[in-house]
Scaffold this active site. Structure first.
Site, PDB file in Angstrom:
ATOM      1  N   HIS A  69       0.869  -1.184   0.000  1.00  9.66           N
ATOM      2  CA  HIS A  69       0.000   0.000   0.000  1.00  9.66           C
ATOM      3  C   HIS A  69       0.902   1.230   0.000  1.00  9.66           C
ATOM      4  O   HIS A  69       1.676   1.414   0.933  1.00  9.66           O
ATOM      5  CB  HIS A  69      -0.862   0.040   1.263  1.00  9.66           C
ATOM      6  CG  HIS A  69      -1.750  -1.143   1.443  1.00  9.66           C
ATOM      7  ND1 HIS A  69      -3.079  -1.143   1.069  1.00  9.66           N
ATOM      8  CD2 HIS A  69      -1.518  -2.381   1.955  1.00  9.66           C
ATOM      9  CE1 HIS A  69      -3.624  -2.320   1.357  1.00  9.66           C
ATOM     10  NE2 HIS A  69      -2.697  -3.102   1.895  1.00  9.66           N
ATOM     11  N   PHE A  70       0.804   2.044  -1.049  1.00  8.35           N
ATOM     12  CA  PHE A  70       1.592   3.286  -1.088  1.00  8.35           C
ATOM     13  C   PHE A  70       0.720   4.514  -0.794  1.00  8.35           C
ATOM     14  O   PHE A  70       1.198   5.645  -0.825  1.00  8.35           O
ATOM     15  CB  PHE A  70       2.315   3.449  -2.435  1.00  8.35           C
ATOM     16  CG  PHE A  70       3.592   2.624  -2.544  1.00  8.35           C
ATOM     17  CD1 PHE A  70       3.976   1.754  -1.530  1.00  8.35           C
ATOM     18  CD2 PHE A  70       4.409   2.731  -3.670  1.00  8.35           C
ATOM     19  CE1 PHE A  70       5.151   1.005  -1.634  1.00  8.35           C
ATOM     20  CE2 PHE A  70       5.580   1.987  -3.779  1.00  8.35           C
ATOM     21  CZ  PHE A  70       5.956   1.120  -2.763  1.00  8.35           C
ATOM     22  N   HIS A 224      -1.731 -12.601   2.300  1.00  9.38           N
ATOM     23  CA  HIS A 224      -1.408 -12.688   3.735  1.00  9.38           C
ATOM     24  C   HIS A 224      -2.096 -13.835   4.491  1.00  9.38           C
ATOM     25  O   HIS A 224      -2.846 -13.604   5.436  1.00  9.38           O
ATOM     26  CB  HIS A 224      -1.643 -11.353   4.444  1.00  9.38           C
ATOM     27  CG  HIS A 224      -2.935 -10.634   4.113  1.00  9.38           C
ATOM     28  ND1 HIS A 224      -4.176 -11.217   4.218  1.00  9.38           N
ATOM     29  CD2 HIS A 224      -3.145  -9.362   3.686  1.00  9.38           C
ATOM     30  CE1 HIS A 224      -5.092 -10.324   3.884  1.00  9.38           C
ATOM     31  NE2 HIS A 224      -4.496  -9.201   3.545  1.00  9.38           N
ATOM     32  N   ASP A 292       2.699  -6.780   2.483  1.00 13.59           N
ATOM     33  CA  ASP A 292       1.561  -6.039   3.054  1.00 13.59           C
ATOM     34  C   ASP A 292       2.053  -4.762   3.742  1.00 13.59           C
ATOM     35  O   ASP A 292       1.594  -4.411   4.833  1.00 13.59           O
ATOM     36  CB  ASP A 292       0.735  -6.907   4.015  1.00 13.59           C
ATOM     37  CG  ASP A 292      -0.657  -6.299   4.241  1.00 13.59           C
ATOM     38  OD1 ASP A 292      -0.966  -5.263   3.621  1.00 13.59           O
ATOM     39  OD2 ASP A 292      -1.425  -6.855   5.046  1.00 13.59           O
ATOM     40  N   HIS A 296       1.112   3.829   8.264  1.00 14.24           N
ATOM     41  CA  HIS A 296       0.151   4.657   8.997  1.00 14.24           C
ATOM     42  C   HIS A 296       0.932   5.660   9.832  1.00 14.24           C
ATOM     43  O   HIS A 296       2.001   5.330  10.359  1.00 14.24           O
ATOM     44  CB  HIS A 296      -0.694   3.814   9.958  1.00 14.24           C
ATOM     45  CG  HIS A 296      -1.703   2.947   9.281  1.00 14.24           C
ATOM     46  ND1 HIS A 296      -2.751   3.460   8.551  1.00 14.24           N
ATOM     47  CD2 HIS A 296      -1.828   1.591   9.229  1.00 14.24           C
ATOM     48  CE1 HIS A 296      -3.477   2.456   8.082  1.00 14.24           C
ATOM     49  NE2 HIS A 296      -2.940   1.309   8.460  1.00 14.24           N
ATOM     50  N   GLY A 307      -2.135  -2.518  10.707  1.00 18.70           N
ATOM     51  CA  GLY A 307      -1.106  -2.647   9.673  1.00 18.70           C
ATOM     52  C   GLY A 307       0.241  -2.129  10.111  1.00 18.70           C
ATOM     53  O   GLY A 307       0.358  -1.395  11.092  1.00 18.70           O
TER      54      GLY A 307
END
Ligand SMILES: [Zn+2]
Length: 409
Positions: A69-70, A224, A292, A296, A307
């Site tokens: 996730h970017f 995952h 993954d 954050h 995450g």
């Protein structure tokens, strides 16, 4: 400029030997022993060759991430394409598959193309942005998928961040994916059970998705995987000939709930689960490592966002746990981190062989270090590995013959 890496231990999923690697015009041209003195290089390959002495180091194909996730667009205070790319090459990755839970979500060609363009402008890694399975992650609408038909840069579709609860919807999505040769990437979490039991939530949806993949013949990639039961369903499905692949994350094979209760989805599981995942790796049922990588901010973490970041430390975590502690071979690790994920995505990467893309990573396996968040390139620093000692580190990352990350060595 061409690149020659000399005197190095070359390891991919099927090789392990000492020698040199020559990369010409972005592709691996030659591998072997003593590819040359400088004179020979000039005669054989012409001028303008950068030479790197890899003595004492290991050279592997650069890593390919099936899951990151970017946060761009929409949540760029957590990460953006540029910082994500920098973190990726720091971790030895030159290819990332990005999840679609951005804002706006990656539900249109316009958004996907703008993310691709940003990735190209930054130029450090190849970015494959996944469209969402359901439009705006609404769990029901599939009509937007029409827009992606025939686009060769669409490899997989996913609602990652959540599961597709409605079985009929995911069934229809599989039919569409099959027609287009897209992978369905499944975040197996049945929301109906998330509050009841996160284990049940993963197991039920894993079982359902495998049954539907068997029925439709769609390519299914389980993201995952974290429980023993889910892995058992995958093993059974694979043995039955279903078109399934799966990934495990570095954190789910390193941490168990006696070591860490860091909030992540799926949760950190029990030691028995970790042991079973590693057993499945040993038996060849796990296809790849997916990081993954989920950045954050500190504040979002405080407010319960699930995450952790992972792309920078993935190799060190896997090397420490799988190779040093559990005796898994480096060739096997190379298959998990490069060979197989590249094959799943249909890329000309993941092997150190003439003709493959010149994407390689130089590793110092003798290095031991304590994880310090101040050294991380990611915009976010959310990691439970802070303060942990790990072995093995990336010292140089090369993408198509060009050095995209250089550490100390
Ligand atoms: Zn997920």
């Amino acid at each position: 400029m061409d690149l020659l890496i000399k005197n190095v231990q070359i390891i991919d999923s099927s090789h392990n030997f000492y020698g040199d690697v020559y990369i010409e015009n972005g592709k691996i041209k030659d591998i072997g022993r003593a590819l040359g003195t400088i004179d020979k290089i000039r005669n054989n390959f012409g001028k303008g060759v950068e030479i790197i002495d890899g003595k004492g180091m290991v050279l592997m194909p650069a890593f390919v991430d099936t899951h990151a996730h970017f946060r761009d667009p929409g949540f760029t205070y957590k990460e953006d394409i540029e910082t994500g790319s920098k973190a990726a090459v720091r971790g030895g990755y030159t290819t990332v598959t990005l999840m679609g839970n951005t804002y706006p979500t990656a539900s249109s060609k316009e958004i996907i193309d703008s993310i691709r363009k940003k990735g190209e402008e930054v130029g450090l890694v190849d970015v494959y942005q996944c469209p969402t399975i359901t439009e705006n992650l609404d769990g029901k609408t599939l009509s937007h998928l029409k827009e992606f038909e025939g686009l060769d840069y669409i490899k997989a579709i996913t609602d990652d961040g959540k599961g597709v609860d409605n079985s009929k919807v995911i069934y229809e999505a599989m039919e569409i994916a099959k027609k287009n040769n897209w992978i369905i990437m499944s975040h197996a979490e049945d929301k109906n059970f998330s509050k009841v039991d996160m284990r049940l939530a993963e197991n039920v949806m894993t079982w359902r998705d495998i049954e539907l993949a068997k029925h439709t013949g769609a390519r299914l990639h389980m993201a995952h995987v974290s429980t023993r039961e889910a892995m058992k369903y995958i093993i059974e499905g694979k043995n039955d000939g279903a078109n399934i692949t799966c990934e495990v994350t570095p954190h789910h094979i390193f941490l168990d709930d006696t070591i860490s209760n860091y909030r992540v989805n799926p949760p950190i599981r029990k030691k028995e689960d970790v042991d079973f995942l590693i057993k499945a790796i040993n038996l060849g049922y796990v296809d790849c490592i997916g990081t993954d990588h989920a950045p954050h901010s500190d504040e979002d973490k405080k407010n319960g966002a699930p995450g952790m970041i992972g792309i920078e430390l993935a190799f060190s975590i896997c090397y420490t746990k799988l190779v040093k502690e559990r005796g898994i071979s480096l060739s096997k690790l190379s298959s998990l981190m490069s060979g197989k994920p590249a094959e799943i995505l249909g890329l000309n990467k993941g092997q150190i062989q003439p003709g493959y893309d010149g994407d390689v990573v130089l590793l110092d396996l003798n290095k031991h270090f304590i994880v310090d968040r101040r050294n991380l390139k990611s915009k976010s620093k959310n990691t439970p590995f802070e303060g942990k000692e790990l072995s093995g580190d990336v010292v140089l990352t090369v993408k198509q013959g060009k050095v995209v990350y250089k550490g100390e060595f």
